[in-house]
Design a protein around this motif. Structure first.
Motif, PDB file in Angstrom:
ATOM      1  N   THR A   1     -46.819  26.633  19.417  1.00  0.00           N
ATOM      2  CA  THR A   1     -48.169  26.183  19.743  1.00  0.00           C
ATOM      3  C   THR A   1     -48.138  24.710  20.133  1.00  0.00           C
ATOM      4  OG1 THR A   1     -48.631  25.499  17.472  1.00  0.00           O
ATOM      5  CG2 THR A   1     -49.148  27.795  18.049  1.00  0.00           C
ATOM      6  N   LEU A   2     -49.252  24.216  20.600  1.00  0.00           N
ATOM      7  CA  LEU A   2     -49.372  22.802  20.932  1.00  0.00           C
ATOM      8  C   LEU A   2     -49.074  21.950  19.702  1.00  0.00           C
ATOM      9  CD1 LEU A   2     -50.351  20.357  22.641  1.00  0.00           C
ATOM     10  CD2 LEU A   2     -52.657  20.902  21.845  1.00  0.00           C
ATOM     11  N   TRP A   3     -49.568  22.377  18.541  1.00  0.00           N
ATOM     12  CA  TRP A   3     -49.420  21.581  17.321  1.00  0.00           C
ATOM     13  C   TRP A   3     -47.978  21.582  16.828  1.00  0.00           C
ATOM     14  CZ3 TRP A   3     -53.388  18.980  18.058  1.00  0.00           C
ATOM     15  CH2 TRP A   3     -54.558  19.562  18.510  1.00  0.00           C
ATOM     16  N   SER A   4     -47.274  22.701  16.961  1.00  0.00           N
ATOM     17  CA  SER A   4     -45.865  22.711  16.564  1.00  0.00           C
ATOM     18  C   SER A   4     -45.028  21.910  17.558  1.00  0.00           C
ATOM     19  CB  SER A   4     -45.336  24.142  16.452  1.00  0.00           C
ATOM     20  OG  SER A   4     -45.297  24.778  17.715  1.00  0.00           O
ATOM     21  N   HIS A   5     -45.457  21.845  18.821  1.00  0.00           N
ATOM     22  CA  HIS A   5     -44.749  21.067  19.827  1.00  0.00           C
ATOM     23  C   HIS A   5     -44.891  19.563  19.558  1.00  0.00           C
ATOM     24  CE1 HIS A   5     -43.303  19.599  23.659  1.00  0.00           C
ATOM     25  NE2 HIS A   5     -44.487  19.102  23.962  1.00  0.00           N
ATOM     26  N   LEU A   6     -46.092  19.132  19.204  1.00  0.00           N
ATOM     27  CA  LEU A   6     -46.310  17.715  18.935  1.00  0.00           C
ATOM     28  C   LEU A   6     -45.591  17.282  17.659  1.00  0.00           C
ATOM     29  CD1 LEU A   6     -50.070  17.333  19.866  1.00  0.00           C
ATOM     30  CD2 LEU A   6     -48.060  16.751  21.241  1.00  0.00           C
ATOM     31  N   GLY A   7     -45.530  18.152  16.682  1.00  0.00           N
ATOM     32  CA  GLY A   7     -44.792  17.862  15.457  1.00  0.00           C
ATOM     33  C   GLY A   7     -45.658  17.253  14.367  1.00  0.00           C
ATOM     34  N   PRO A   8     -45.258  17.478  13.116  1.00  0.00           N
ATOM     35  CA  PRO A   8     -46.056  16.993  11.992  1.00  0.00           C
ATOM     36  C   PRO A   8     -46.126  15.466  11.909  1.00  0.00           C
ATOM     37  CG  PRO A   8     -44.097  18.170  11.225  1.00  0.00           C
ATOM     38  CD  PRO A   8     -44.134  18.288  12.703  1.00  0.00           C
ATOM     39  N   ALA A   9     -45.052  14.757  12.289  1.00  0.00           N
ATOM     40  CA  ALA A   9     -45.062  13.296  12.186  1.00  0.00           C
ATOM     41  C   ALA A   9     -46.110  12.683  13.107  1.00  0.00           C
ATOM     42  CB  ALA A   9     -43.676  12.744  12.509  1.00  0.00           C
ATOM     43  N   LEU A  10     -46.159  13.141  14.358  1.00  0.00           N
ATOM     44  CA  LEU A  10     -47.130  12.609  15.312  1.00  0.00           C
ATOM     45  C   LEU A  10     -48.553  12.986  14.907  1.00  0.00           C
ATOM     46  CD1 LEU A  10     -47.531  11.074  17.978  1.00  0.00           C
ATOM     47  CD2 LEU A  10     -47.327  13.245  19.161  1.00  0.00           C
ATOM     48  N   LEU A  11     -48.735  14.206  14.416  1.00  0.00           N
ATOM     49  CA  LEU A  11     -50.068  14.630  13.986  1.00  0.00           C
ATOM     50  C   LEU A  11     -50.524  13.852  12.757  1.00  0.00           C
ATOM     51  CD1 LEU A  11     -49.810  18.459  14.574  1.00  0.00           C
ATOM     52  CD2 LEU A  11     -51.010  16.771  15.949  1.00  0.00           C
ATOM     53  N   LEU A  12     -49.614  13.559  11.845  1.00  0.00           N
ATOM     54  CA  LEU A  12     -49.951  12.760  10.667  1.00  0.00           C
ATOM     55  C   LEU A  12     -50.335  11.345  11.084  1.00  0.00           C
ATOM     56  CD1 LEU A  12     -50.122  12.869   7.617  1.00  0.00           C
ATOM     57  CD2 LEU A  12     -47.760  12.086   7.524  1.00  0.00           C
ATOM     58  N   GLN A  13     -49.616  10.784  12.047  1.00  0.00           N
ATOM     59  CA  GLN A  13     -49.976   9.469  12.574  1.00  0.00           C
ATOM     60  C   GLN A  13     -51.359   9.507  13.206  1.00  0.00           C
ATOM     61  OE1 GLN A  13     -47.014   8.198  15.384  1.00  0.00           O
ATOM     62  NE2 GLN A  13     -46.043   6.826  13.918  1.00  0.00           N
ATOM     63  N   ALA A  14     -51.662  10.572  13.938  1.00  0.00           N
ATOM     64  CA  ALA A  14     -52.971  10.694  14.587  1.00  0.00           C
ATOM     65  C   ALA A  14     -54.087  10.784  13.555  1.00  0.00           C
ATOM     66  CB  ALA A  14     -52.988  11.907  15.511  1.00  0.00           C
ATOM     67  N   VAL A  15     -53.878  11.537  12.502  1.00  0.00           N
ATOM     68  CA  VAL A  15     -54.893  11.651  11.447  1.00  0.00           C
ATOM     69  C   VAL A  15     -55.096  10.294  10.786  1.00  0.00           C
ATOM     70  CG1 VAL A  15     -55.350  12.663   9.172  1.00  0.00           C
ATOM     71  CG2 VAL A  15     -54.568  14.110  11.037  1.00  0.00           C
ATOM     72  N   LEU A  16     -54.014   9.592  10.507  1.00  0.00           N
ATOM     73  CA  LEU A  16     -54.114   8.255   9.920  1.00  0.00           C
ATOM     74  C   LEU A  16     -54.857   7.305  10.860  1.00  0.00           C
ATOM     75  CD1 LEU A  16     -53.384   6.396   7.582  1.00  0.00           C
ATOM     76  CD2 LEU A  16     -51.224   5.919   8.734  1.00  0.00           C
ATOM     77  N   GLY A  17     -54.592   7.408  12.159  1.00  0.00           N
ATOM     78  CA  GLY A  17     -55.300   6.581  13.131  1.00  0.00           C
ATOM     79  C   GLY A  17     -56.783   6.861  13.163  1.00  0.00           C
ATOM     80  N   VAL A  18     -57.169   8.135  13.092  1.00  0.00           N
ATOM     81  CA  VAL A  18     -58.590   8.491  13.067  1.00  0.00           C
ATOM     82  C   VAL A  18     -59.249   7.951  11.804  1.00  0.00           C
ATOM     83  CG1 VAL A  18     -60.186  10.449  12.867  1.00  0.00           C
ATOM     84  CG2 VAL A  18     -58.370  10.495  14.562  1.00  0.00           C
ATOM     85  N   VAL A  19     -58.556   8.058  10.667  1.00  0.00           N
ATOM     86  CA  VAL A  19     -59.092   7.523   9.409  1.00  0.00           C
ATOM     87  C   VAL A  19     -59.270   6.009   9.517  1.00  0.00           C
ATOM     88  CG1 VAL A  19     -58.548   7.138   6.966  1.00  0.00           C
ATOM     89  CG2 VAL A  19     -58.235   9.400   7.968  1.00  0.00           C
ATOM     90  N   LEU A  20     -58.282   5.324  10.085  1.00  0.00           N
ATOM     91  CA  LEU A  20     -58.387   3.873  10.258  1.00  0.00           C
ATOM     92  C   LEU A  20     -59.558   3.503  11.169  1.00  0.00           C
ATOM     93  CD1 LEU A  20     -54.631   2.862  10.577  1.00  0.00           C
ATOM     94  CD2 LEU A  20     -56.180   2.365   8.682  1.00  0.00           C
ATOM     95  N   LEU A  21     -59.746   4.257  12.256  1.00  0.00           N
ATOM     96  CA  LEU A  21     -60.893   4.009  13.135  1.00  0.00           C
ATOM     97  C   LEU A  21     -62.216   4.233  12.408  1.00  0.00           C
ATOM     98  CD1 LEU A  21     -59.914   5.536  16.599  1.00  0.00           C
ATOM     99  CD2 LEU A  21     -60.430   3.165  16.084  1.00  0.00           C
ATOM    100  N   ALA A  22     -62.292   5.279  11.605  1.00  0.00           N
ATOM    101  CA  ALA A  22     -63.522   5.572  10.861  1.00  0.00           C
ATOM    102  C   ALA A  22     -63.812   4.473   9.845  1.00  0.00           C
ATOM    103  CB  ALA A  22     -63.406   6.927  10.169  1.00  0.00           C
ATOM    104  N   VAL A  23     -62.783   3.990   9.162  1.00  0.00           N
ATOM    105  CA  VAL A  23     -62.975   2.912   8.191  1.00  0.00           C
ATOM    106  C   VAL A  23     -63.406   1.633   8.900  1.00  0.00           C
ATOM    107  CG1 VAL A  23     -61.737   1.399   6.567  1.00  0.00           C
ATOM    108  CG2 VAL A  23     -61.444   3.868   6.438  1.00  0.00           C
ATOM    109  N   ALA A  24     -62.772   1.321  10.033  1.00  0.00           N
ATOM    110  CA  ALA A  24     -63.151   0.127  10.782  1.00  0.00           C
ATOM    111  C   ALA A  24     -64.582   0.235  11.289  1.00  0.00           C
ATOM    112  CB  ALA A  24     -62.190  -0.074  11.955  1.00  0.00           C
ATOM    113  N   ALA A  25     -64.979   1.380  11.786  1.00  0.00           N
ATOM    114  CA  ALA A  25     -66.359   1.578  12.261  1.00  0.00           C
ATOM    115  C   ALA A  25     -67.354   1.456  11.100  1.00  0.00           C
ATOM    116  CB  ALA A  25     -66.500   2.933  12.923  1.00  0.00           C
ATOM    117  N   TRP A  26     -66.999   1.985   9.952  1.00  0.00           N
ATOM    118  CA  TRP A  26     -67.873   1.897   8.777  1.00  0.00           C
ATOM    119  C   TRP A  26     -68.022   0.454   8.330  1.00  0.00           C
ATOM    120  CZ3 TRP A  26     -66.736   0.777   3.523  1.00  0.00           C
ATOM    121  CH2 TRP A  26     -67.800   1.009   2.648  1.00  0.00           C
TER     122      TRP A  26
END
Length: 179
Positions: free
Chosen positions: A150-175
């Protein structure tokens, strides 16, 4: 009544079922899985924010570079390849049907003459034959469920974990900015 409704919904989701005998199992070939550019840009943007934070922390600690080898845009955009095996079977009415098996199966899973039941699903490209979602080899009693990457297995867990962390950081900065 409720169980009949559930069974009808499950049958609708599963798709049509073809029962018949294997006529020919052709040689498989590789097909590339398409990766949507908009999804890839969003994931890489969010992962980039986390990577920038990691680089900033590494610079503060003076530990050198952060992270290992990164995959290039072209590699991520290309997408994974998966095996496609054309299968011809003759159904109970004598009609010759062609389906595609996406993914790997054990070598001795299907032989010419085997009595099988195939649950199929129409592909996005309507010029291609239907795809086999599930195969029951009635002759051997095997249940075969080919899986493709799948797309998610192709991107890999490390990149997806970085993306989730980035979204959390953006949400905290916006808050923090809206307080």
């Amino acid at each position: 009544m409720e169980s009949e409704l559930y069974a009808a919904r499950a049958a609708h989701r599963a798709g049509p079922i073809i029962t018949g005998h294997v006529v020919r199992l052709a040689e498989g070939y590789a097909r590339e899985l398409r990766v949507g550019q908009h999804v890839l840009v969003a994931v890489l943007f969010a992962a980039g924010i986390a990577r920038l934070l990691g680089l900033a922390l590494a610079a503060l600690r003076q530990a050198g570079g952060a992270g290992g080898a990164r995959r290039r845009w072209r590699e991520l955009r290309k997408g994974p390849e998966f095996l496609v095996t054309p299968l011809q079977l003759r159904d109970t009415r004598g009609v010759l049907c062609e389906v595609e098996i996406h993914g790997h199966l054990p070598q001795s899973a299907l032989d010419p003459g085997d009595h099988i039941q195939v649950t199929v699903r129409r592909q996005k490209d309507h010029q291609l034959p239907p795809r086999a979602d599930r195969i029951v080899n009635i002759t051997t009693g095997q249940l075969l469920t080919p899986r493709i990457p799948t797309l998610w297995s192709h991107l890999g867990p490390a990149l997806l974990l970085q993306a989730v962390l980035g979204v959390v950081l953006l949400a905290v900065a916006a808050w923090l900015l809206t307080r």
